[in-house]
Design a protein around this motif. Structure first.
Motif, PDB file in Angstrom:
ATOM      1  N   THR A  30       0.848  -1.200  -0.078  1.00  0.00           N
ATOM      2  CA  THR A  30      -0.156   0.181   0.117  1.00  0.00           C
ATOM      3  C   THR A  30       0.896   1.309   0.004  1.00  0.00           C
ATOM      4  OG1 THR A  30      -1.643  -1.197   1.377  1.00  0.00           O
ATOM      5  CG2 THR A  30      -2.015   1.285   1.276  1.00  0.00           C
ATOM      6  N   ALA A  31       2.038   1.273   0.575  1.00  0.00           N
ATOM      7  CA  ALA A  31       2.950   2.452   0.859  1.00  0.00           C
ATOM      8  C   ALA A  31       3.690   2.652  -0.572  1.00  0.00           C
ATOM      9  CB  ALA A  31       4.082   2.229   2.044  1.00  0.00           C
ATOM     10  N   VAL A  32       3.991   1.455  -0.955  1.00  0.00           N
ATOM     11  CA  VAL A  32       4.536   1.698  -2.474  1.00  0.00           C
ATOM     12  C   VAL A  32       3.534   2.155  -3.455  1.00  0.00           C
ATOM     13  CG1 VAL A  32       5.564   0.216  -4.290  1.00  0.00           C
ATOM     14  CG2 VAL A  32       6.084  -0.208  -2.028  1.00  0.00           C
ATOM     15  N   ILE A  33       2.386   1.889  -3.374  1.00  0.00           N
ATOM     16  CA  ILE A  33       1.319   2.319  -4.504  1.00  0.00           C
ATOM     17  C   ILE A  33       1.161   3.886  -4.096  1.00  0.00           C
ATOM     18  CG2 ILE A  33      -0.977   2.387  -4.740  1.00  0.00           C
ATOM     19  CD1 ILE A  33      -1.069  -0.758  -4.309  1.00  0.00           C
ATOM     20  N   GLY A  34       1.141   4.086  -2.719  1.00  0.00           N
ATOM     21  CA  GLY A  34       1.068   5.420  -2.279  1.00  0.00           C
ATOM     22  C   GLY A  34       2.332   6.308  -2.754  1.00  0.00           C
ATOM     23  N   LEU A  35       3.297   5.762  -2.737  1.00  0.00           N
ATOM     24  CA  LEU A  35       4.627   6.611  -3.070  1.00  0.00           C
ATOM     25  C   LEU A  35       4.592   6.815  -4.720  1.00  0.00           C
ATOM     26  CD1 LEU A  35       7.539   7.793  -2.515  1.00  0.00           C
ATOM     27  CD2 LEU A  35       8.263   5.421  -2.662  1.00  0.00           C
ATOM     28  N   ALA A  36       4.285   5.685  -5.523  1.00  0.00           N
ATOM     29  CA  ALA A  36       3.923   5.776  -6.754  1.00  0.00           C
ATOM     30  C   ALA A  36       2.820   6.797  -7.356  1.00  0.00           C
ATOM     31  CB  ALA A  36       3.688   4.524  -7.385  1.00  0.00           C
ATOM     32  N   LEU A  37       1.957   6.912  -6.618  1.00  0.00           N
ATOM     33  CA  LEU A  37       0.834   7.872  -7.049  1.00  0.00           C
ATOM     34  C   LEU A  37       1.261   9.391  -6.446  1.00  0.00           C
ATOM     35  CD1 LEU A  37      -1.948   8.154  -7.785  1.00  0.00           C
ATOM     36  CD2 LEU A  37      -2.587   7.996  -5.329  1.00  0.00           C
ATOM     37  N   VAL A 227       2.631  14.054   7.411  1.00  0.00           N
ATOM     38  CA  VAL A 227       1.468  14.162   7.575  1.00  0.00           C
ATOM     39  C   VAL A 227       1.049  15.649   7.659  1.00  0.00           C
ATOM     40  CG1 VAL A 227      -0.332  13.728   9.595  1.00  0.00           C
ATOM     41  CG2 VAL A 227       1.530  12.248   8.965  1.00  0.00           C
ATOM     42  N   GLN A 228       1.683  16.752   7.852  1.00  0.00           N
ATOM     43  CA  GLN A 228       1.315  18.002   8.164  1.00  0.00           C
ATOM     44  C   GLN A 228       1.343  18.631   6.557  1.00  0.00           C
ATOM     45  OE1 GLN A 228       0.189  18.205  10.991  1.00  0.00           O
ATOM     46  NE2 GLN A 228       0.998  20.400  11.131  1.00  0.00           N
ATOM     47  N   VAL A 229       2.156  18.103   5.579  1.00  0.00           N
ATOM     48  CA  VAL A 229       2.082  18.539   4.351  1.00  0.00           C
ATOM     49  C   VAL A 229       0.448  18.229   3.705  1.00  0.00           C
ATOM     50  CG1 VAL A 229       2.655  18.212   1.893  1.00  0.00           C
ATOM     51  CG2 VAL A 229       4.252  18.319   3.744  1.00  0.00           C
ATOM     52  N   LEU A 277     -11.319  14.928  -6.932  1.00  0.00           N
ATOM     53  CA  LEU A 277     -10.674  13.692  -7.348  1.00  0.00           C
ATOM     54  C   LEU A 277      -9.118  14.025  -7.187  1.00  0.00           C
ATOM     55  CD1 LEU A 277     -11.803  11.135  -7.664  1.00  0.00           C
ATOM     56  CD2 LEU A 277     -11.339  11.066 -10.002  1.00  0.00           C
ATOM     57  N   ALA A 278      -8.646  14.996  -7.631  1.00  0.00           N
ATOM     58  CA  ALA A 278      -7.222  15.059  -7.804  1.00  0.00           C
ATOM     59  C   ALA A 278      -6.782  15.566  -6.209  1.00  0.00           C
ATOM     60  CB  ALA A 278      -6.820  16.314  -8.823  1.00  0.00           C
ATOM     61  N   LEU A 279      -7.681  16.266  -5.707  1.00  0.00           N
ATOM     62  CA  LEU A 279      -7.252  16.672  -4.053  1.00  0.00           C
ATOM     63  C   LEU A 279      -7.265  15.338  -3.391  1.00  0.00           C
ATOM     64  CD1 LEU A 279      -6.746  18.724  -2.043  1.00  0.00           C
ATOM     65  CD2 LEU A 279      -9.225  19.007  -1.932  1.00  0.00           C
ATOM     66  N   LEU A 280      -8.004  14.545  -3.426  1.00  0.00           N
ATOM     67  CA  LEU A 280      -8.398  13.094  -2.885  1.00  0.00           C
ATOM     68  C   LEU A 280      -7.073  12.183  -3.163  1.00  0.00           C
ATOM     69  CD1 LEU A 280     -10.069  11.381  -1.201  1.00  0.00           C
ATOM     70  CD2 LEU A 280     -10.983  10.515  -3.385  1.00  0.00           C
ATOM     71  N   PHE A 281      -6.762  12.117  -4.383  1.00  0.00           N
ATOM     72  CA  PHE A 281      -5.646  11.183  -4.551  1.00  0.00           C
ATOM     73  C   PHE A 281      -4.211  11.818  -3.968  1.00  0.00           C
ATOM     74  CE2 PHE A 281      -7.594   9.512  -8.709  1.00  0.00           C
ATOM     75  CZ  PHE A 281      -8.344   8.637  -7.982  1.00  0.00           C
ATOM     76  N   THR A 282      -4.091  13.232  -4.141  1.00  0.00           N
ATOM     77  CA  THR A 282      -2.934  13.793  -3.677  1.00  0.00           C
ATOM     78  C   THR A 282      -2.779  13.433  -1.990  1.00  0.00           C
ATOM     79  OG1 THR A 282      -2.924  15.535  -5.246  1.00  0.00           O
ATOM     80  CG2 THR A 282      -1.706  15.984  -3.211  1.00  0.00           C
ATOM     81  N   VAL A 283      -3.918  13.884  -1.192  1.00  0.00           N
ATOM     82  CA  VAL A 283      -3.938  13.848   0.151  1.00  0.00           C
ATOM     83  C   VAL A 283      -3.800  12.272   0.407  1.00  0.00           C
ATOM     84  CG1 VAL A 283      -5.230  14.175   2.312  1.00  0.00           C
ATOM     85  CG2 VAL A 283      -5.181  15.916   0.481  1.00  0.00           C
ATOM     86  N   VAL A 284      -4.583  11.264  -0.070  1.00  0.00           N
ATOM     87  CA  VAL A 284      -4.231   9.986   0.272  1.00  0.00           C
ATOM     88  C   VAL A 284      -2.958   9.432   0.047  1.00  0.00           C
ATOM     89  CG1 VAL A 284      -5.263   7.691  -0.423  1.00  0.00           C
ATOM     90  CG2 VAL A 284      -6.876   9.591   0.132  1.00  0.00           C
ATOM     91  N   ALA A 285      -2.263   9.761  -1.147  1.00  0.00           N
ATOM     92  CA  ALA A 285      -0.996   9.300  -1.238  1.00  0.00           C
ATOM     93  C   ALA A 285       0.196   9.823  -0.487  1.00  0.00           C
ATOM     94  CB  ALA A 285      -0.644  10.008  -2.701  1.00  0.00           C
ATOM     95  N   ILE A 286      -0.039  11.182   0.124  1.00  0.00           N
ATOM     96  CA  ILE A 286       0.706  11.605   1.068  1.00  0.00           C
ATOM     97  C   ILE A 286       0.662  11.012   2.294  1.00  0.00           C
ATOM     98  CG2 ILE A 286       1.672  13.755   2.270  1.00  0.00           C
ATOM     99  CD1 ILE A 286       0.777  15.297  -0.079  1.00  0.00           C
ATOM    100  N   GLY A 290       3.208   8.700   4.607  1.00  0.00           N
ATOM    101  CA  GLY A 290       3.213   9.055   6.061  1.00  0.00           C
ATOM    102  C   GLY A 290       3.281   8.085   6.812  1.00  0.00           C
ATOM    103  N   ASP A 291       2.268   7.420   6.727  1.00  0.00           N
ATOM    104  CA  ASP A 291       2.092   6.168   7.825  1.00  0.00           C
ATOM    105  C   ASP A 291       2.909   5.197   7.605  1.00  0.00           C
ATOM    106  OD1 ASP A 291      -0.322   7.437   8.357  1.00  0.00           O
ATOM    107  OD2 ASP A 291      -1.575   6.232   7.312  1.00  0.00           O
ATOM    108  N   GLN A 292       3.643   4.948   6.623  1.00  0.00           N
ATOM    109  CA  GLN A 292       4.558   3.851   6.387  1.00  0.00           C
ATOM    110  C   GLN A 292       5.820   4.451   7.032  1.00  0.00           C
ATOM    111  OE1 GLN A 292       4.255   0.924   6.038  1.00  0.00           O
ATOM    112  NE2 GLN A 292       6.360  -0.005   5.320  1.00  0.00           N
TER     113      GLN A 292
END
Length: 303
Positions: A30-37, A227-229, A277-286, A290-292
């Protein structure tokens, strides 16, 4: 007797700190997918002037007759609006790409500036102790007791719209979290032998803070910053949606969402939907990254 094993076979290969970090980070798919996104989002934002079909800031390229066209429409000039247009005839795909630049700039800049201010104050409070520490920590408690959106709204109501004003408001809102984290880490580090050795050698307080305490307190600050970003990007979008963020001439993702909100019930959903949708993808990816990072950099991991 068997021949002695070679030195290369007897000594296991050393793994660098970066190699261990990369191995631990990539253990989570999941973290790798987030980093790629996140990498895709950042790349699109950086390359926006070269890949965007239109410059949404150039009023000479906008035609009001192209306003509120649905996705896939073609203008009289032959340009295809793959994600439609907004009420000003702005190509939504181009506006989102440029909006990502502003949102990421505001989020990263405010997080870095707030980290610098908060970390220095937190380290200074832990090192100074006494009344100085009590005064700074009561200020931190007072700051954290108020809702962040309320403080940001009050600051921007006084300063006015503008990208730099939004960054300043977010720095004032976010510095307290870094100060508390830096103080907690510095209190632990200041009791260790290397700090006592630095004091005994006559090192100045600022040298101890910047050369000894700060490098050993960076790990939790890095996690908080990630997380703050995401929090800053979401807060900027909220401020722009409420009309106190960036100006209309420099639309961020929040401003684009606000521009199309009034047309949602009339069926023109794309004006707000695609920027959201773009905002959602950006925040979720970060947040995924951050969680990982929090799990990997946790000193108690594996104990």
């Amino acid at each position: 007797m068997n021949a002695p094993a070679s030195l290369d076979q007897a000594v296991p290969p050393r793994v660098s700190n970066f190699g261990r970090f990369a191995r631990a980070f990539t253990a989570s798919r999941t973290a790798v997918i987030g980093l790629a996104l996140l990498a895709v989002v950042v790349l699109l934002a950086l390359l926006a002037p070269w890949i965007a079909p239109q410059n949404p800031y150039d009023l000479t390229q906008l035609d009001i007759l192209d306003g509120r066209l649905p996705p896939g429409s073609t203008a009289a000039t032959g340009m295809t609006f793959w994600l439609g247009t907004d009420d000003q005839g702005r190509d939504m795909l181009s506006a989102i790409l440029y909006g990502l630049r502003i949102s990421l700039f505001v989020g990263v800049t405010s997080a870095v500036a707030a980290a610098a201010v908060g970390a220095l104050l937190g380290l200074f409070a832990a090192y100074a102790g006494g009344r100085i520490e009590s005064a700074l920590m009561r200020l931190v408690d007072l700051q954290l007791s108020f809702p962040a959106i309320l403080i940001a709204l009050m600051i921007l109501a006084f300063l006015g719209k503008g990208v730099l004003n939004v960054v300043l408001a977010l720095v004032i809102v976010e510095w307290a979290a870094y100060a508390r984290t830096a103080r907690a880490s510095a209190l632990i580090e200041s009791r260790k032998e290397y700090i006592e050795a630095a004091r005994a050698m006559g090192a100045s307080p600022w040298r101890i803070l910047l050369r000894h305490l700060l490098p050993n307190c960076l790990t939790p600050l890095m996690v908080i910053a990630t997380v703050q970003v995401a929090r800053a990007i979401a807060l900027e979008a909220t401020l722009s949606f409420l009309g106190l963020g960036v100006p209309v001439t420099e639309p961020s993702l929040g401003m684009l969402i606000a521009n199309g909100y009034q047309y949602m019930l009339s069926g023109k959903f794309w004006i707000s939907f695609y920027p959201g949708l773009a905002l959602l993808f950006t925040v979720v990816a970060i947040n995924l990254v951050g969680d990982q990072l929090r799990d990997v950099l946790n000193p108690r991991r594996g104990t």
